[in-house]
Design a protein around this motif. Sequence first.
Motif, mmCIF file in Angstrom:
data_model
loop_
_atom_site.group_PDB
_atom_site.id
_atom_site.type_symbol
_atom_site.label_atom_id
_atom_site.label_comp_id
_atom_site.label_asym_id
_atom_site.label_seq_id
_atom_site.Cartn_x
_atom_site.Cartn_y
_atom_site.Cartn_z
ATOM 1 N N VAL A 242 -44.020 18.552 13.960
ATOM 2 C CA VAL A 242 -43.394 18.786 15.262
ATOM 3 C C VAL A 242 -42.002 18.183 15.307
ATOM 4 C CG1 VAL A 242 -45.549 18.967 16.542
ATOM 5 C CG2 VAL A 242 -44.504 16.723 16.219
ATOM 6 N N ASN A 243 -41.520 17.715 14.168
ATOM 7 C CA ASN A 243 -40.164 17.177 14.072
ATOM 8 C C ASN A 243 -39.311 18.108 13.223
ATOM 9 O OD1 ASN A 243 -40.706 14.729 15.568
ATOM 10 N ND2 ASN A 243 -41.865 14.043 13.778
ATOM 11 N N ALA A 244 -38.001 17.889 13.220
ATOM 12 C CA ALA A 244 -37.090 18.785 12.503
ATOM 13 C C ALA A 244 -36.231 17.995 11.526
ATOM 14 C CB ALA A 244 -36.200 19.533 13.497
ATOM 15 N N PHE A 245 -35.670 18.681 10.568
ATOM 16 C CA PHE A 245 -34.689 18.086 9.669
ATOM 17 C C PHE A 245 -33.579 19.099 9.425
ATOM 18 C CE2 PHE A 245 -38.038 19.963 7.151
ATOM 19 C CZ PHE A 245 -37.380 20.686 6.171
ATOM 20 N N MET A 246 -32.451 18.613 8.974
ATOM 21 C CA MET A 246 -31.255 19.447 8.843
ATOM 22 C C MET A 246 -31.278 20.246 7.549
ATOM 23 S SD MET A 246 -27.319 18.168 9.102
ATOM 24 C CE MET A 246 -27.350 17.473 7.452
ATOM 25 N N ILE A 247 -30.844 21.482 7.617
ATOM 26 C CA ILE A 247 -30.701 22.351 6.449
ATOM 27 C C ILE A 247 -29.224 22.705 6.289
ATOM 28 C CG2 ILE A 247 -31.264 24.598 5.438
ATOM 29 C CD1 ILE A 247 -33.635 22.746 5.479
ATOM 30 N N SER A 248 -28.706 22.485 5.089
ATOM 31 C CA SER A 248 -27.328 22.861 4.778
ATOM 32 C C SER A 248 -27.339 24.231 4.100
ATOM 33 C CB SER A 248 -26.701 21.812 3.853
ATOM 34 O OG SER A 248 -25.413 22.220 3.456
ATOM 35 N N ILE A 249 -26.526 25.154 4.615
ATOM 36 C CA ILE A 249 -26.446 26.512 4.061
ATOM 37 C C ILE A 249 -25.106 26.656 3.354
ATOM 38 C CG2 ILE A 249 -26.433 28.976 4.623
ATOM 39 C CD1 ILE A 249 -28.149 28.204 7.096
ATOM 40 N N GLU A 250 -25.160 26.697 2.036
ATOM 41 C CA GLU A 250 -23.949 26.775 1.219
ATOM 42 C C GLU A 250 -23.800 28.195 0.680
ATOM 43 O OE1 GLU A 250 -25.054 23.929 -1.655
ATOM 44 O OE2 GLU A 250 -24.592 22.183 -0.410
ATOM 45 N N VAL A 251 -22.625 28.767 0.859
ATOM 46 C CA VAL A 251 -22.347 30.130 0.383
ATOM 47 C C VAL A 251 -21.164 30.092 -0.573
ATOM 48 C CG1 VAL A 251 -21.605 32.445 1.048
ATOM 49 C CG2 VAL A 251 -23.282 31.228 2.451
ATOM 50 N N SER A 252 -21.382 30.658 -1.746
ATOM 51 C CA SER A 252 -20.322 30.745 -2.758
ATOM 52 C C SER A 252 -20.145 32.202 -3.159
ATOM 53 C CB SER A 252 -20.687 29.892 -3.977
ATOM 54 O OG SER A 252 -19.733 30.057 -5.005
ATOM 55 N N ARG B 151 -18.173 42.664 -2.095
ATOM 56 C CA ARG B 151 -18.615 43.383 -3.294
ATOM 57 C C ARG B 151 -18.493 42.486 -4.520
ATOM 58 N NH1 ARG B 151 -21.892 46.292 -0.836
ATOM 59 N NH2 ARG B 151 -20.976 47.695 0.734
ATOM 60 N N GLN B 152 -18.857 41.249 -4.354
ATOM 61 C CA GLN B 152 -18.905 40.280 -5.439
ATOM 62 C C GLN B 152 -20.269 39.605 -5.406
ATOM 63 O OE1 GLN B 152 -15.076 38.575 -3.801
ATOM 64 N NE2 GLN B 152 -14.734 38.142 -5.977
ATOM 65 N N ARG B 153 -20.455 38.669 -6.316
ATOM 66 C CA ARG B 153 -21.730 37.945 -6.314
ATOM 67 C C ARG B 153 -21.696 36.894 -5.195
ATOM 68 N NH1 ARG B 153 -24.404 35.593 -11.700
ATOM 69 N NH2 ARG B 153 -24.754 37.843 -11.908
ATOM 70 N N VAL B 154 -22.657 36.982 -4.292
ATOM 71 C CA VAL B 154 -22.784 36.047 -3.174
ATOM 72 C C VAL B 154 -24.014 35.179 -3.433
ATOM 73 C CG1 VAL B 154 -23.078 35.774 -0.681
ATOM 74 C CG2 VAL B 154 -21.744 37.703 -1.581
ATOM 75 N N ILE B 155 -23.790 33.876 -3.539
ATOM 76 C CA ILE B 155 -24.889 32.941 -3.771
ATOM 77 C C ILE B 155 -25.091 32.106 -2.504
ATOM 78 C CG2 ILE B 155 -25.735 31.021 -5.180
ATOM 79 C CD1 ILE B 155 -23.861 32.041 -7.408
ATOM 80 N N VAL B 156 -26.297 32.165 -1.965
ATOM 81 C CA VAL B 156 -26.642 31.404 -0.758
ATOM 82 C C VAL B 156 -27.654 30.327 -1.146
ATOM 83 C CG1 VAL B 156 -27.609 31.488 1.569
ATOM 84 C CG2 VAL B 156 -26.266 33.429 0.709
ATOM 85 N N ASN B 157 -27.280 29.074 -0.957
ATOM 86 C CA ASN B 157 -28.161 27.962 -1.297
ATOM 87 C C ASN B 157 -28.607 27.240 -0.022
ATOM 88 O OD1 ASN B 157 -29.503 25.951 -2.854
ATOM 89 N ND2 ASN B 157 -27.759 24.588 -2.533
ATOM 90 N N LEU B 158 -29.915 27.106 0.142
ATOM 91 C CA LEU B 158 -30.479 26.389 1.285
ATOM 92 C C LEU B 158 -30.914 25.007 0.814
ATOM 93 C CD1 LEU B 158 -32.720 29.286 2.680
ATOM 94 C CD2 LEU B 158 -30.356 28.763 3.263
ATOM 95 N N ALA B 159 -30.196 23.992 1.237
ATOM 96 C CA ALA B 159 -30.456 22.631 0.763
ATOM 97 C C ALA B 159 -31.074 21.788 1.897
ATOM 98 C CB ALA B 159 -29.157 21.990 0.287
ATOM 99 N N PRO B 160 -32.003 20.865 1.558
ATOM 100 C CA PRO B 160 -32.459 20.486 0.214
ATOM 101 C C PRO B 160 -33.301 21.580 -0.441
ATOM 102 C CG PRO B 160 -33.694 19.304 1.905
ATOM 103 C CD PRO B 160 -32.619 20.020 2.619
ATOM 104 N N ALA B 161 -33.083 21.729 -1.739
ATOM 105 C CA ALA B 161 -33.639 22.863 -2.464
ATOM 106 C C ALA B 161 -35.131 22.737 -2.753
ATOM 107 C CB ALA B 161 -32.879 23.049 -3.787
ATOM 108 N N ASP B 162 -35.702 21.537 -2.611
ATOM 109 C CA ASP B 162 -37.112 21.356 -2.979
ATOM 110 C C ASP B 162 -38.068 21.491 -1.799
ATOM 111 O OD1 ASP B 162 -36.176 19.088 -1.757
ATOM 112 O OD2 ASP B 162 -37.359 17.700 -2.974
ATOM 113 N N ILE B 163 -37.553 21.886 -0.621
ATOM 114 C CA ILE B 163 -38.405 22.078 0.557
ATOM 115 C C ILE B 163 -38.406 23.545 0.928
ATOM 116 C CG2 ILE B 163 -38.703 21.518 3.000
ATOM 117 C CD1 ILE B 163 -37.389 18.840 2.461
ATOM 118 N N ARG B 164 -39.599 24.101 1.110
ATOM 119 C CA ARG B 164 -39.698 25.525 1.424
ATOM 120 C C ARG B 164 -39.197 25.802 2.842
ATOM 121 N NH1 ARG B 164 -41.681 30.058 -0.488
ATOM 122 N NH2 ARG B 164 -42.635 31.613 0.862
ATOM 123 N N LYS B 165 -38.398 26.869 2.989
ATOM 124 C CA LYS B 165 -37.887 27.283 4.295
ATOM 125 C C LYS B 165 -38.550 28.592 4.700
ATOM 126 C CE LYS B 165 -34.659 24.575 2.376
ATOM 127 N NZ LYS B 165 -34.621 24.254 0.935
#
Length: 512
Positions: free
Chosen positions: A13-23, A60-74
């Motif tokens: 019932v608590n939350a934590f922050m997710i960083s969304i990194e786009v390259s 029209r290039q490669r778009v990489i989206v990283n949801l961090a921390p990477a070891d927690i399922r979203k």
Amino acid sequence: MITSSFSGAVYGVNAFMISIEVSIVNGTGLFMVGLPDSAIKESQHRIESVLKQIQYAMPRQRVIVNLAPADIRKEGASYDLPIALSIIHASEQCNLVYLSDYLIMGELALDGILRPVKGVLPIAIEAHKNAFKGVIVPEKNGPEAGIVHKLEVIAVSHITEAIAFLAAKRTIHPIQVDVRKLFETQVGTYEADFADVQGQENIKRALEIAAAGGHNVIMIGPPGAGKTMLAKRLPSILPAFTLAETLETTKIYSVIGRMDNSCGLLPTRPFRAPHHTISDVALVGGGAFPHPGEISLAHHGVLFLDELPEFKRSVLEVMRQPLEDGKVVIARAKFSVEFPANFMLVASMNPCPCGYYNHPEKKCVCSMISVQRYLNKVSGPLLDRIDLHVEVTPVVFEALTSSKQNEASHLIRERVAKARKIQEKRFQDHIELYTNARMSSTMTKVFCPISNTGQKLLQIAMEKLDLSARAYERILKVARTIADLAGNENISELHLAEAIQYRSLDRAGWGK
């Protein structure tokens, strides 16, 4: 170019922050990493449609989206909006100067309209803790997030509004919610009232005692005697929600998306009445990605189990630990989640399979063996955690048609609240102990002393009625509550005598 935006995820019932990194680099395709579920992976198709609708383009290039921390399922579609905004900024189609100042969430429709999401309240609280300037949420989630103090809540209905705001091209005034005013105007309004109940004065008295001491109660009686009707009115005599309690319960409802979007707070104590076919997981919570169950939805309120023996034995047994501890711990191999579950259990049952055992008029057709087998469906350890056993008899015709004006719920609630204040003062040195029902064995000896005459009365009752040993402490706790309702510091023989009569199912041979 690498761009970062921020969103949130709910854990328990608590939350934590997710960083969304786009390259955006040379190549083709969109790749999402960081343990996204299917709903997040499918967002690329929604985002591509939305960008086309609002005159932007998917790179029209490669778009990489990283949801961090990477070891927690979203999980969930609430990352649609921050991912789309990050792609727009990273591809330099629009300079979103305030992108990293706000925590963003929202599900996108194909035309860019924002749909409401779950868990907004705990995520908004987490945004405040992490010193974000504010949150950007779908318009329907605005009142829910707005109850967080000193946090800008920007409610938008379309992605173009979010783009214009973050690019400093449009001013959107934050939602202003006066939490205390909202709380005061909504709290304590109940549809069901004890003024509508004809007769059943002894049952009303038992429920008043249960409400005053936070005691669990079971009602035994034939069909149509009014067990369900009385149980539904119990929340109306419980003390009014405190602001801290309503925030804690509202968080649970927010996590599973059960909030009324027009109101940011739960106005009344919850009353949950699951069907007897409910599963173990649905009752206590759990799943692959654990969510709160019915007992957590009843936090600070009432859980009503109608026809108790019809519930599966395994379902009833999993309640034993939450009834004792006031919380549920869901353990998995890699993590464990804790859900609050401080609720009052109210159960009802027929005395036999046909329902008419001990009925004053109708004849029971069940054998003694079938009656006992039916009663044995409810285990001793569960009954051990239920303080009041109340026998309900049908209302006679004269009482049913009487024009007598019955006592309203708000009058009973005043007496209950007065008794709760006495207990609050008594337990002021004990953390997270507010009611008599939660006293331990040691505390019962300290706070429930009785005279020699009272000891003799209790001894006679134990011997004559063949009460079980587990009934002893329960009687003392209930007697303590009865004394509190009467405003008496000491437990008298009269209080003990009334408490003794609420142990029907503990009598040896009951139902034989």
